[in-house]
Motif scaffolding. Structure first.
Motif, mmCIF file in Angstrom:
data_model
loop_
_atom_site.group_PDB
_atom_site.id
_atom_site.type_symbol
_atom_site.label_atom_id
_atom_site.label_comp_id
_atom_site.label_asym_id
_atom_site.label_seq_id
_atom_site.Cartn_x
_atom_site.Cartn_y
_atom_site.Cartn_z
ATOM 1 N N ASP A 5 0.951 -1.146 0.068
ATOM 2 C CA ASP A 5 -0.036 -0.092 0.110
ATOM 3 C C ASP A 5 0.919 1.203 -0.141
ATOM 4 O OD1 ASP A 5 -2.700 -0.592 -0.189
ATOM 5 O OD2 ASP A 5 -2.789 -1.538 1.721
ATOM 6 N N ILE A 6 0.379 2.129 -0.733
ATOM 7 C CA ILE A 6 1.183 3.572 -0.863
ATOM 8 C C ILE A 6 0.271 4.599 -0.543
ATOM 9 C CG2 ILE A 6 2.703 4.910 -2.047
ATOM 10 C CD1 ILE A 6 3.409 2.532 -3.903
ATOM 11 N N ARG A 163 -18.322 8.369 -23.671
ATOM 12 C CA ARG A 163 -17.321 7.537 -23.919
ATOM 13 C C ARG A 163 -16.983 6.400 -22.881
ATOM 14 N NH1 ARG A 163 -12.920 9.285 -27.362
ATOM 15 N NH2 ARG A 163 -14.614 10.596 -28.292
ATOM 16 N N VAL A 164 -16.994 6.828 -21.707
ATOM 17 C CA VAL A 164 -16.818 5.719 -20.678
ATOM 18 C C VAL A 164 -18.060 4.754 -20.405
ATOM 19 C CG1 VAL A 164 -15.190 7.105 -19.405
ATOM 20 C CG2 VAL A 164 -17.596 7.054 -18.619
ATOM 21 N N GLY A 165 -19.019 5.161 -20.643
ATOM 22 C CA GLY A 165 -20.546 4.346 -20.513
ATOM 23 C C GLY A 165 -20.753 4.299 -19.081
ATOM 24 N N PRO A 166 -21.908 3.675 -18.905
ATOM 25 C CA PRO A 166 -22.349 3.318 -17.484
ATOM 26 C C PRO A 166 -21.636 2.460 -16.791
ATOM 27 C CG PRO A 166 -23.736 2.175 -19.136
ATOM 28 C CD PRO A 166 -22.995 2.918 -19.747
ATOM 29 N N GLY A 167 -21.840 2.276 -15.529
ATOM 30 C CA GLY A 167 -21.365 1.376 -14.644
ATOM 31 C C GLY A 167 -20.193 1.662 -13.980
ATOM 32 N N LEU A 168 -19.378 2.626 -14.066
ATOM 33 C CA LEU A 168 -18.399 2.938 -13.419
ATOM 34 C C LEU A 168 -18.659 3.248 -11.846
ATOM 35 C CD1 LEU A 168 -16.055 4.770 -15.883
ATOM 36 C CD2 LEU A 168 -16.155 2.331 -15.448
ATOM 37 N N HIS A 169 -17.636 2.852 -11.069
ATOM 38 C CA HIS A 169 -17.644 3.245 -9.757
ATOM 39 C C HIS A 169 -16.525 3.464 -9.100
ATOM 40 C CE1 HIS A 169 -17.180 -1.088 -9.341
ATOM 41 N NE2 HIS A 169 -16.761 -0.979 -8.116
ATOM 42 N N TRP A 170 -16.429 3.864 -7.950
ATOM 43 C CA TRP A 170 -15.203 4.036 -7.072
ATOM 44 C C TRP A 170 -15.670 3.512 -5.376
ATOM 45 C CZ3 TRP A 170 -15.406 8.329 -3.485
ATOM 46 C CH2 TRP A 170 -16.230 9.064 -3.943
ATOM 47 N N HIS A 171 -14.581 3.077 -4.783
ATOM 48 C CA HIS A 171 -15.036 2.780 -3.359
ATOM 49 C C HIS A 171 -14.446 3.746 -2.369
ATOM 50 C CE1 HIS A 171 -14.794 0.354 0.275
ATOM 51 N NE2 HIS A 171 -16.274 -0.287 -0.172
ATOM 52 N N ASP A 172 -15.162 4.087 -1.311
ATOM 53 C CA ASP A 172 -14.868 4.860 -0.368
ATOM 54 C C ASP A 172 -14.972 4.185 0.984
ATOM 55 O OD1 ASP A 172 -14.276 7.861 0.789
ATOM 56 O OD2 ASP A 172 -15.943 7.169 1.835
ATOM 57 N N GLN A 173 -13.777 3.996 1.631
ATOM 58 C CA GLN A 173 -13.979 3.424 2.934
ATOM 59 C C GLN A 173 -14.734 3.974 3.865
ATOM 60 O OE1 GLN A 173 -9.860 2.118 2.565
ATOM 61 N NE2 GLN A 173 -9.642 2.583 4.790
ATOM 62 N N VAL A 215 -6.341 6.826 -1.584
ATOM 63 C CA VAL A 215 -6.095 8.371 -1.425
ATOM 64 C C VAL A 215 -6.894 8.725 -0.224
ATOM 65 C CG1 VAL A 215 -7.169 10.581 -2.487
ATOM 66 C CG2 VAL A 215 -6.121 8.660 -3.788
ATOM 67 N N THR A 216 -6.106 9.115 0.577
ATOM 68 C CA THR A 216 -6.685 9.750 2.101
ATOM 69 C C THR A 216 -6.700 11.235 1.767
ATOM 70 O OG1 THR A 216 -4.611 9.727 2.714
ATOM 71 C CG2 THR A 216 -5.966 7.946 3.556
ATOM 72 N N LEU A 237 -6.068 4.757 -16.513
ATOM 73 C CA LEU A 237 -5.409 4.732 -15.075
ATOM 74 C C LEU A 237 -5.949 3.970 -14.180
ATOM 75 C CD1 LEU A 237 -4.527 8.818 -14.981
ATOM 76 C CD2 LEU A 237 -2.860 6.726 -16.017
ATOM 77 N N PRO A 238 -5.275 3.262 -13.235
ATOM 78 C CA PRO A 238 -5.862 2.646 -12.260
ATOM 79 C C PRO A 238 -6.645 3.347 -11.281
ATOM 80 C CG PRO A 238 -3.565 2.729 -12.093
ATOM 81 C CD PRO A 238 -3.541 3.361 -13.242
ATOM 82 N N THR A 239 -7.702 2.887 -10.671
ATOM 83 C CA THR A 239 -8.459 3.428 -9.572
ATOM 84 C C THR A 239 -7.973 3.142 -8.481
ATOM 85 O OG1 THR A 239 -10.190 3.727 -11.219
ATOM 86 C CG2 THR A 239 -10.648 3.810 -8.600
ATOM 87 N N PRO A 240 -7.393 4.051 -7.528
ATOM 88 C CA PRO A 240 -7.108 3.694 -6.076
ATOM 89 C C PRO A 240 -8.443 3.737 -5.281
ATOM 90 C CG PRO A 240 -6.678 5.981 -6.378
ATOM 91 C CD PRO A 240 -7.049 5.222 -7.750
ATOM 92 N N GLY A 241 -8.146 3.056 -4.076
ATOM 93 C CA GLY A 241 -9.272 3.222 -2.846
ATOM 94 C C GLY A 241 -9.613 4.693 -2.457
#
Ligand code: GLU
Length: 290
Positions: A5-6, A163-173, A215-216, A237-241
């Motif tokens: 983890d970074i 362009r990115v379409g539906p269904g993308l998400h991210w996760h918040d702790q 990302v904090t 690019l990758p998606t961090p938490g």
């Protein structure tokens, strides 16, 4: 939990760090220590009109006094403009950005003239850019640029969403899965008239280049993550938490801010405050290395 983890703390050297910044720095640092991960420091100094080297030096001294240790080298955004230019070119080549010649005044006038706030014209920070320059023809754009008009670069958020379409998400702790709202902030600025990048672009590129896994940052930037997640998808690019922490409030319940004269770490240091005691007061009981 993983030793790979970074985490990072990414302050802007626009003035003395206050207690709220100290809390945020300790939050990231303590999380990195808990995870057995690495902790990085990033100086977000792209706004050369507000950032000063003396603020940066003071900031690093304050953080060291508070007990933070970070891995060198410190990344200074002003030294990496080529990275942001590359991302900007990728978005331009994909037809997802456009030059915007508007002044603040012109934007305000257009917003004031618009019929009362139809749906989709406001975001978390108020009225969205009303799209004036999105409607210019390519000929008009070229003419204005050739005539030397200053311009910012904006993301065409409608095209980007398609362009990115539906269904993308991210996760918040703290709040769990968040469905991406690609239009939430409208056509955000990717590069400013006076700076060849913007906060949103630089932070997204840097988090990826530095391999940040979590990302904090403060809850005030929670909504900004929608822009960052969208840019990640567009740039591959990758998606961090994400972990957006609570903000420290003053005794009137307002968020601490430099411009409102919140107590600075330097002041506390000058008053002879014990940093270990301050860490405990802020809720960071144990700092394993200390
Ligand atoms: N530089 C930003 C600030 O000082 C924080 C950026 C971030 O953590 O994403 O508010």
């Amino acid at each position: 939990m993983s030793p790979t983890d970074i985490l990072r703390f990414a302050p802007s050297p626009t003035g003395p760090l206050h207690l709220g910044n100290g809390f945020s720095a300790l939050y990231s640092f303590a999380a990195a220590q808990r995870l057995g991960g690495r902790f990085l420091l990033r100086v977000e100094d792209i706004d050369q009109t507000r950032c000063r080297p003396e603020h940066e030096a003071a900031m690093l001294a304050d953080l060291a006094w508070l007990g933070l240790r970070w891995q060198e080298p410190v990344r200074r955004q002003s030294e990496h403009l080529a990275d942001y230019a590359k991302a900007l070119a990728t978005l331009a080549d994909a037809g997802l950005s456009y030059p915007c010649f508007c002044t603040r005044k012109e934007i305000a006038r257009e917003i004031a003239a618009a019929p009362a706030a139809p749906h989709g014209t406001h975001g978390p920070d108020g009225a969205l850019y009303p799209g004036i320059c999105r409607r210019l023809s390519s000929g008009e754009r070229e003419d204005r640029i050739a005539a030397g008009a200053a311009y910012a670069i904006r993301l065409d958020s409608g095209l980007a969403a398609g362009r990115v379409g539906p269904g993308l998400h991210w996760h918040d702790q703290q709040l769990g899965r968040q469905a991406l709202r690609p239009g939430l902030h409208g056509d955000v600025v990717l590069a400013r008239k006076d700076t060849p990048t913007s906060y949103h672009l630089a932070v997204t590129v840097d988090d990826a280049l530095q391999g940040i896994t979590i990302v904090t940052r403060g809850a005030d930037l929670f909504e900004a993550t929608h822009v960052h997640r969208l840019l990640q998808a567009l740039l591959g690019l990758p998606t961090p938490g994400y972990d957006h922490h609570r903000l420290l409030l003053d005794d009137k319940g307002a968020r601490l801010a430099k411009r409102h004269g919140a107590v600075s770490l330097a002041q506390l240091r000058d008053e002879g405050r014990d940093p270990a005691e301050l860490r405990r007061t802020l809720g960071f009981e144990r700092m394993p290395y200390a």
